[in-house]
Design an enzyme around this catalytic site. Structure first.
Site, PDB file in Angstrom:
ATOM      1  N   ASP A 272      -6.782 -28.071  57.668  1.00  0.00           N
ATOM      2  CA  ASP A 272      -6.248 -29.440  57.577  1.00  0.00           C
ATOM      3  C   ASP A 272      -6.742 -30.223  58.789  1.00  0.00           C
ATOM      4  O   ASP A 272      -6.002 -30.502  59.735  1.00  0.00           O
ATOM      5  CB  ASP A 272      -4.725 -29.426  57.505  1.00  0.00           C
ATOM      6  CG  ASP A 272      -4.151 -30.798  57.153  1.00  0.00           C
ATOM      7  OD1 ASP A 272      -4.949 -31.705  56.832  1.00  0.00           O
ATOM      8  OD2 ASP A 272      -2.921 -30.966  57.204  1.00  0.00           O
TER       9      ASP A 272
ATOM     10  N   SER B 197       1.617 -37.439  61.213  1.00  0.00           N
ATOM     11  CA  SER B 197       0.477 -36.610  60.828  1.00  0.00           C
ATOM     12  C   SER B 197      -0.799 -37.047  61.527  1.00  0.00           C
ATOM     13  O   SER B 197      -1.063 -38.233  61.708  1.00  0.00           O
ATOM     14  CB  SER B 197       0.256 -36.678  59.320  1.00  0.00           C
ATOM     15  OG  SER B 197       1.075 -35.775  58.649  1.00  0.00           O
TER      16      SER B 197
ATOM     17  N   HIS C 253      -5.405 -34.371  55.477  1.00  0.00           N
ATOM     18  CA  HIS C 253      -4.545 -35.050  54.502  1.00  0.00           C
ATOM     19  C   HIS C 253      -4.265 -36.505  54.884  1.00  0.00           C
ATOM     20  O   HIS C 253      -3.607 -37.225  54.134  1.00  0.00           O
ATOM     21  CB  HIS C 253      -3.244 -34.267  54.271  1.00  0.00           C
ATOM     22  CG  HIS C 253      -2.229 -34.368  55.353  1.00  0.00           C
ATOM     23  ND1 HIS C 253      -2.028 -33.372  56.291  1.00  0.00           N
ATOM     24  CD2 HIS C 253      -1.322 -35.326  55.649  1.00  0.00           C
ATOM     25  CE1 HIS C 253      -1.042 -33.730  57.105  1.00  0.00           C
ATOM     26  NE2 HIS C 253      -0.600 -34.914  56.734  1.00  0.00           N
TER      27      HIS C 253
END
EC number: 3.4.21.-
Length: 260
Positions: free
Chosen positions: A112, A206, A67
């Site tokens: 992910d 992230s 992402h």
């Protein structure tokens, strides 16, 4: 913050999960400048906004979260203080990006992960060095290190110029299932945090690493916002489960598939 949910339980999951693509470490302290030579900083070169981190695996490859994919990506290596560049700091852009699925599909608990080949090799230096893939998975109860330039306050986010580091703990996946609800029985993620609250990865963390007993075990993926709430650990993509896929891609087998 972008929210992603499973269609079958859209409302519940929409309230539960948030990408950490704009988060920093809550409850941590400034990392030692020599603690993170493998840590990559990822910018959108048009907006010049910092979105994610990554981990340098060798001279040409960086591992991060799926992402974290963005337009006009620039990858900075050898960074500590964003406003005062190190002399050995280097900048690259992606040459190739590899995902588990060709349509870039992923969920909060599966796939992910993104492997980036840089446009040219970096030169190792005082502040730039790789981090190896793990030789074994982490165990429940392991104390792990998180780090990044993400938000240090939440929900009113403030962002530091230097990366912050903190320690959290690995929990059994059942702890996250109980905390969030609607999760599948099995997952290729790690459940980690501090159940008392106060320490957590957050927005813009992230893609950064989760380091357990000196091994690169996880990629910052998902968590609840506001960050660092009690009884709400976060999700980290389990690097060990994807090691064969990563090694195959780096070796030139670009048709390699991720574990199902």
């Amino acid at each position: 913050m972008v929210l992603i949910r499973v269609l079958a339980n859209l409302l519940v999951l929409h309230l539960s999960y948030a990408q950490k693509s704009s988060e920093l470490v809550i409850g941590g302290d400034e990392c030692n400048i020599n603690e993170h030579p493998f840590l990559a900083l990822m910018y959108n070169s048009t907006s010049m906004k910092f979105h994610c981190s990554g981990t340098l695996l060798n001279e040409e490859w960086v591992l991060t979260a799926a992402h974290c994919d963005m337009e006009n990506m620039q990858i900075y290596l050898g960074v500590h203080d964003k406003k005062n560049p190190n002399k050995d700091q280097q900048t690259r852009v992606p040459k190739e990006m590899f995902f588990c699925l060709s349509n870039k599909s992923y969920t909060p608990w599966d796939k992910d992960i993104m492997l980036i080949r840089l446009n040219s090799p970096v030169t190792y230096s005082t502040h730039i060095a790789p981090f190896s893939l793990p030789s074994s998975p982490p165990t429940v109860g392991s104390v792990c290190r998180i780090m990044g330039w993400g938000a240090i306050t939440s929900p009113n986010e403030t962002y530091p110029d230097v990366p912050h580091c903190a320690n959290i703990e690995i929990y059994d996946y059942s702890v996250c299932r109980k905390a969030y609800g609607g999760l599948p029985e099995k997952s290729r993620t790690l459940c980690a945090g501090v159940l008392q609250g106060g320490i957590d990865t957050c927005l813009a963390d992230s893609g950064g690493p989760l380091i357990c007993n000196g091994q690169f075990q996880g990629i910052v993926a998902w968590g609840r916002h506001p960050c660092a709430q009690p009884q709400l650990p976060a999700f980290y993509t389990k690097v060990f489960d994807y090691s064969d896929w990563i090694q195959s891609i780096i070796a030139g087998n670009t048709a390699a598939t991720c574990p199902s």
